[in-house]
Design a protein around this motif. Structure first.
Motif: not given
Lengths: 110, 108
Positions: A33, A35, A43, A45, A50, A99, B95-98
């Protein structure tokens, strides 16, 4: 020990320059990823991947592109840097769940 | 898409007290939710993960709860110390949003 390495901690570039931010992980993770982090915005994205040669847009992909030619490396490209891309850029990888982040690349565009 | 809100941009507490941080989300419940700590100029570091079928998870002085009805997670630091001062971020699985993070300051 798990490691995500970002090539540059600090960069200063001029408007219009092409900028490459490199990220390498040594954990054989499938997912990577990018950011950006700005004060008050948290943060956000930009892009994620993947698998090798696979990429997906995140929330703010405009002005950026990515490359994932090898599993361990995920590059963020600013085709023509602009001042509003001055920010902290963070790369992360995961197999599933937790992560692992790099230390960040602070980019200033003049 | 999901909106993730952390209720306070900043939280100041006295050493020894319990800090409670909130993370709310708007749409579907994620399979799991994570909390990270970030120190100035550094990348975030993973602290805890809680799954949707878990009500509570603990790790040393940290406790996380997950209420899928309220669409909320609470993050507690008990017996807080000045070394706990940092920004704490929640993230949703998939989706690994923060969230934007809460900057915690523990005063001696």
């Amino acid at each position: 020990d798990v490691k995500v390495t970002q090539s540059s901690r600090y960069l200063v570039k001029r408007t219009g320059e092409k900028v490459f931010l490199e990220c390498v992980q040594d954990m054989d993770h499938e997912n990577m990823f990018w950011y950006r982090q700005d004060p008050g915005l948290g943060l956000r994205l930009i892009y994620f991947s993947y698998d090798v040669k696979m990429k997906e847009k995140g929330d703010i992909p405009e002005g950026y592109s990515v490359s994932r030619e090898k599993k361990e490396r995920f590059s963020l490209i600013l085709e023509s840097a602009s001042t509003n891309q001055t920010s902290m850029y963070l790369c992360a990888s995961t197999w599933s769940g937790e992560l692992f982040f790099g230390e960040g690349s602070r980019l200033t565009v003049l | 898409s999901q909106k993730i809100e952390q209720n306070s941009e900043a939280l100041n507490i006295q050493e020894g007290k319990t800090a409670t941080l909130t993370c709310n989300y708007t749409n579907y419940s994620p399979a799991y939710l994570q909390w990270y700590r970030q120190d100035p100029g550094r990348g975030p570091v993973f602290l805890l993960l809680i799954r949707e079928n878990e009500k509570e998870k603990r790790k040393e002085r940290l406790k996380v709860t997950f209420d899928t009805t309220l669409k909320q997670s609470l993050f507690h630091i008990t017996a807080s110390q000045p070394a706990d001062s940092a920004t704490y971020l929640c993230a949703l699985s998939g989706d690994m949003r923060f969230g934007a993070g809460t900057r915690l300051t523990v005063k001696p």
